[in-house]
Design a protein around this motif. Structure first.
Motif, PDB file in Angstrom:
ATOM      1  N   ASN A 161      15.856  51.632  26.196  1.00  0.00           N
ATOM      2  CA  ASN A 161      15.601  53.007  26.500  1.00  0.00           C
ATOM      3  C   ASN A 161      14.086  53.250  26.084  1.00  0.00           C
ATOM      4  N   GLY A 162      13.412  52.590  25.751  1.00  0.00           N
ATOM      5  CA  GLY A 162      12.012  52.746  25.494  1.00  0.00           C
ATOM      6  C   GLY A 162      11.615  53.682  23.939  1.00  0.00           C
ATOM      7  N   ARG A 163      12.705  53.891  23.383  1.00  0.00           N
ATOM      8  CA  ARG A 163      12.477  54.584  22.275  1.00  0.00           C
ATOM      9  C   ARG A 163      12.861  54.120  20.894  1.00  0.00           C
ATOM     10  N   LEU A 164      12.311  54.606  20.014  1.00  0.00           N
ATOM     11  CA  LEU A 164      12.400  53.961  18.603  1.00  0.00           C
ATOM     12  C   LEU A 164      13.970  54.314  18.373  1.00  0.00           C
ATOM     13  N   PRO A 165      14.683  53.390  17.722  1.00  0.00           N
ATOM     14  CA  PRO A 165      15.879  53.543  17.353  1.00  0.00           C
ATOM     15  C   PRO A 165      16.182  54.935  16.383  1.00  0.00           C
ATOM     16  N   GLY A 166      17.091  55.540  16.660  1.00  0.00           N
ATOM     17  CA  GLY A 166      17.481  56.500  15.842  1.00  0.00           C
ATOM     18  C   GLY A 166      18.323  56.163  14.703  1.00  0.00           C
ATOM     19  N   ALA A 167      19.086  57.387  14.026  1.00  0.00           N
ATOM     20  CA  ALA A 167      20.044  57.051  12.981  1.00  0.00           C
ATOM     21  C   ALA A 167      20.979  56.128  13.281  1.00  0.00           C
ATOM     22  N   TRP A 168      21.715  56.317  14.213  1.00  0.00           N
ATOM     23  CA  TRP A 168      22.927  55.523  14.651  1.00  0.00           C
ATOM     24  C   TRP A 168      22.262  54.095  14.973  1.00  0.00           C
ATOM     25  N   GLY A 169      21.200  54.001  15.666  1.00  0.00           N
ATOM     26  CA  GLY A 169      20.649  52.484  16.022  1.00  0.00           C
ATOM     27  C   GLY A 169      20.097  51.669  15.011  1.00  0.00           C
ATOM     28  N   ARG A 170      19.481  52.645  13.907  1.00  0.00           N
ATOM     29  CA  ARG A 170      19.259  51.939  12.898  1.00  0.00           C
ATOM     30  C   ARG A 170      20.374  51.230  11.956  1.00  0.00           C
ATOM     31  N   GLU A 171      21.566  52.228  11.782  1.00  0.00           N
ATOM     32  CA  GLU A 171      22.739  51.714  11.014  1.00  0.00           C
ATOM     33  C   GLU A 171      23.380  50.639  11.848  1.00  0.00           C
ATOM     34  N   ALA A 172      23.383  50.703  13.107  1.00  0.00           N
ATOM     35  CA  ALA A 172      24.063  49.674  13.768  1.00  0.00           C
ATOM     36  C   ALA A 172      23.301  48.288  13.592  1.00  0.00           C
ATOM     37  N   LEU A 173      22.087  48.522  13.731  1.00  0.00           N
ATOM     38  CA  LEU A 173      21.473  47.089  13.433  1.00  0.00           C
ATOM     39  C   LEU A 173      21.460  46.494  12.045  1.00  0.00           C
ATOM     40  N   GLN A 174      21.587  47.408  11.059  1.00  0.00           N
ATOM     41  CA  GLN A 174      21.561  47.076   9.663  1.00  0.00           C
ATOM     42  C   GLN A 174      22.852  46.296   9.419  1.00  0.00           C
ATOM     43  N   MET A 175      24.160  46.917  10.042  1.00  0.00           N
ATOM     44  CA  MET A 175      25.417  46.481  10.051  1.00  0.00           C
ATOM     45  C   MET A 175      25.367  45.107  10.708  1.00  0.00           C
ATOM     46  N   TYR A 176      25.002  45.028  11.888  1.00  0.00           N
ATOM     47  CA  TYR A 176      25.017  43.748  12.335  1.00  0.00           C
ATOM     48  C   TYR A 176      24.192  42.900  11.820  1.00  0.00           C
ATOM     49  N   ALA A 177      22.919  42.897  11.031  1.00  0.00           N
ATOM     50  CA  ALA A 177      22.407  41.949  10.297  1.00  0.00           C
ATOM     51  C   ALA A 177      23.283  41.520   9.163  1.00  0.00           C
ATOM     52  N   PHE A 178      23.758  42.549   8.256  1.00  0.00           N
ATOM     53  CA  PHE A 178      24.736  41.898   7.426  1.00  0.00           C
ATOM     54  C   PHE A 178      26.009  41.287   7.842  1.00  0.00           C
ATOM     55  N   GLN A 179      26.523  41.531   9.050  1.00  0.00           N
ATOM     56  CA  GLN A 179      27.601  40.740   9.539  1.00  0.00           C
ATOM     57  C   GLN A 179      27.113  39.371  10.098  1.00  0.00           C
ATOM     58  N   ALA A 180      25.816  39.460  10.607  1.00  0.00           N
ATOM     59  CA  ALA A 180      25.131  38.016  11.037  1.00  0.00           C
ATOM     60  C   ALA A 180      25.032  37.012   9.889  1.00  0.00           C
ATOM     61  N   ALA A 181      24.349  37.811   8.718  1.00  0.00           N
ATOM     62  CA  ALA A 181      24.371  36.869   7.408  1.00  0.00           C
ATOM     63  C   ALA A 181      25.465  36.137   7.064  1.00  0.00           C
ATOM     64  N   ILE A 182      26.550  36.924   7.083  1.00  0.00           N
ATOM     65  CA  ILE A 182      28.132  36.179   6.742  1.00  0.00           C
ATOM     66  C   ILE A 182      28.404  35.432   7.552  1.00  0.00           C
ATOM     67  N   ALA A 183      28.033  35.545   9.037  1.00  0.00           N
ATOM     68  CA  ALA A 183      28.535  34.513  10.129  1.00  0.00           C
ATOM     69  C   ALA A 183      27.764  33.391   9.944  1.00  0.00           C
ATOM     70  N   ILE A 184      26.419  33.319   9.757  1.00  0.00           N
ATOM     71  CA  ILE A 184      25.413  32.152   9.417  1.00  0.00           C
ATOM     72  C   ILE A 184      26.016  31.573   8.153  1.00  0.00           C
ATOM     73  N   SER A 185      26.251  32.061   7.252  1.00  0.00           N
ATOM     74  CA  SER A 185      26.540  31.608   5.802  1.00  0.00           C
ATOM     75  C   SER A 185      27.971  30.732   6.050  1.00  0.00           C
ATOM     76  N   ASN A 186      28.840  31.578   6.864  1.00  0.00           N
ATOM     77  CA  ASN A 186      29.908  30.651   7.138  1.00  0.00           C
ATOM     78  C   ASN A 186      29.984  29.567   8.019  1.00  0.00           C
ATOM     79  N   ALA A 187      28.865  29.728   9.020  1.00  0.00           N
ATOM     80  CA  ALA A 187      28.827  28.636   9.781  1.00  0.00           C
ATOM     81  C   ALA A 187      28.056  27.479   9.120  1.00  0.00           C
TER      82      ALA A 187
END
Length: 561
Positions: A165-191
């Motif tokens: 959308n060409g815009r800086l992420p808002g509160a929801w976008g930032r929260e979603a990226l944080q959650m995604y990075a946290f789950q990605a770390a778990i997935a990578i550690s498990n892998a």
């Protein structure tokens, strides 16, 4: 994913985020997981470009996956950025929760570091919250802390660029990226854990296969070895107990494998060889000894022991290699017997006679004898005919020691019992080592008249009669030609004379030789061995007495023919 205010997050956005996280956790390998993480940033979170920078074992970060632009993927995938440069990036800029945002106004200072990056083109922002092509947004991925605590070690960093959308992420976008990075770390550690486990399982399987192959090789080498093999316990109450035998050892001893497991080698070894076995089995090594067959006979074997461990810290065992050396031992004994015995009569020869006589004598003749000398002298009565393979008995060795000067007594030298002789021509009751020198009378005429075969038959029969006429502990030797010598220990003067008479009476009996009866006579000289004399001096003394006796008898009493 569109920028939305927190109270009005669309259900479709949550579904996209959930699908992306589910895909991460169902990837089959570490590489698939990393690529799924990068693809999820693009597909579920709405960014045009995403890069997964993975921490290597050395601490630096490598571009492990890229999504959104094939050209950029080919350019930077596999490139490495130093940990120092990454820590610099993560320590500057704005903190959006766990995210790090470096605006284009500050990012120019990072253009020359070694972190792999791509550059996107686009117009300058027209309004305050618009994304600039040089803006940078990072989502560090931390493994969960111990026991579910705070953030653990850094796993990697997600780099994202250009929201759709060409815009800086808002509160929801930032929260979603944080959650995604946290789950990605778990997935990578498990892998990674699964990958390490899979590698460990593969390595373990290979090791087990190698172990099975090694065990099979050992089993075949053990079972089908041409010589005997056995595994025995080492240490503890069951030390030496046989655990396993091969077919060759069972055949050698005539015992089935089930019966062999009831024994230890100490149960099977010849009693005279038990000390040799114990010394060998204690530390491994090699020994030659005799083992009992099922029929009660003994077989000479070469026993080689090796100490082996079942595992690094497991129990230790003895691996025994048993080789049949019966034929070699028989040849050795035969050669030793030939070297020390007369080939015609089988009696000890001249060299063996002198060795046995010398073994009784030391260089010093005592002037003072201990009170128990008669008891010590009796010990020699157990001396039997030893061949060269065994030597004199153990108590009859040690004659190379120097004895005290005459008159100083014999204290401290009780390992040797002095040979003594009766005093003079009278019988004073003393008993000593009698040496009877025997010369056949009329033997030459038998050789001349009937040939050497007849003479050999006479010598063989005389040897047999002399051997039968003495005690088990006495020695009968052939000195050479028609001369024989008898060593008889523990005799008094009268005993020695009686022995000479008895032997002469045996010899003069008719002898069958070459189909005819012949007779020979015998002259005996009696000498006495005592310490201080050499073997040759003793034999010479007996020889001289024999000639005195021969000359004193009338010729008609020296019968032959």
């Amino acid at each position: 994913m569109e920028a939305e205010s927190e109270p009005y997050v669309r259900l479709a956005s949550l579904r996209q985020l959930h699908r992306g996280m589910a895909d991460m956790n169902t990837a089959r390998s570490l590489a698939d997981t990393l690529q799924t993480v990068a693809d999820g940033v693009v597909d579920a979170l709405g960014y045009e470009l995403a890069c997964v920078n993975l921490v290597r074992p050395d601490g630096d970060l490598v571009v492990a996956a890229f999504s959104g632009n094939a050209a950029a993927e080919a350019l930077i995938t596999g490139r490495v950025g130093s940990r120092e440069s990454w820590e610099r990036r993560l320590s500057m800029g704005e903190s959006w929760g766990d995210l790090i945002f470096i605006p284009h106004t500050e990012g120019w200072v990072l253009d020359d570091d070694d972190v792999p990056q791509w550059y996107t083109d686009g117009p300058a922002p027209r309004f305050e919250d618009e994304w600039h092509p040089s803006d940078r947004l990072f989502a560090p991925m931390y493994a969960p802390g111990p026991q579910g605590g705070g953030a653990g070690e850094l796993v990697g960093v997600l780099s994202v660029d250009r929201p759709r959308n060409g815009r800086l992420p808002g509160a929801w976008g930032r929260e979603a990226l944080q959650m995604y990075a946290f789950q990605a770390a778990i997935a990578i550690s498990n892998a990674r854990l699964r990958s390490n486990m899979q590698r460990a399982l593969v390595r373990l399987e290979r090791e087990q296969q190698a172990l099975r192959a090694s065990e099979e090789s050992f089993r075949q080498a053990f079972e089908y070895a041409p010589s005997g093999m056995a595994v025995a316990e080492m240490g503890g109450d069951q030390h030496g107990r046989i655990l396993r035998t091969n077919d060759a050892l069972c055949r050698l001893l005539g015992r089935p494998a089930s019966a062999m497991r009831r024994y230890s080698f100490s149960d099977l070894v010849h009693p005279e060889d038990i000390g040799t076995l114990l010394r060998t089995s204690a530390e491994g090594g090699r020994a030659e000894l005799r083992l009992a067959r099922r029929d009660g006979t003994y077989v000479w074997v070469s026993l080689r022991n090796s100490v082996v461990a079942d595992a690094a810290d497991g129990p230790r065992f003895l691996l025994s290699h048993v080789e049949d050396i019966e034929d070699r031992k028989r040849r050795e004994l035969h050669l030793a017997h030939r070297a020390s015995h007369d080939s015609l009569t089988g009696l000890p020869n001249s060299a063996e006679l002198r060795a046995r006589l010398s073994a009784r004598l030391c260089r010093q003749r005592p002037s003072v004898l201990p009170a128990a000398v008669d008891e010590a002298m009796a010990a020699f009565e157990s001396f039997d005919s030893q061949d060269a393979a065994h030597g004199p008995p153990a108590f009859d060795r040690g004659h190379d020691f120097d004895f005290p000067p005459e008159g100083e007594g014999l204290e401290g030298y009780d390992h040797h019992v002095h040979a003594i002789a009766p005093d003079g021509d009278r019988d004073d009751g003393a008993k000593g080592l009698a040496v009877l020198f025997c010369d056949l009378d009329g033997f030459k005429s038998i050789n001349d008249r009937f040939g050497h075969n007849a003479g050999d038959a006479v010598l063989i029969e005389v040897a047999r009669r002399l051997s039968n006429g003495v005690r088990d502990g006495d020695t009968v030797a052939r000195l050479g030609g028609d001369e024989f010598v008898i060593l008889a220990n523990g005799l008094g003067r009268a005993d020695a004379q009686d022995l000479a008479v008895r032997l002469r009476n045996e010899i003069i009996q008719p002898i069958r030789a070459e189909g005819r009866a012949v007779r020979v006579g015998a002259s005996f000289g009696i000498g006495w061995a005592h310490c201080g004399m050499t073997a040759d001096e003793v034999l010479k003394s007996a020889d001289e007495r024999m000639y005195v006796e021969k000359r004193s008898r009338p010729k008609q009493h020296r019968r032959a023919g």
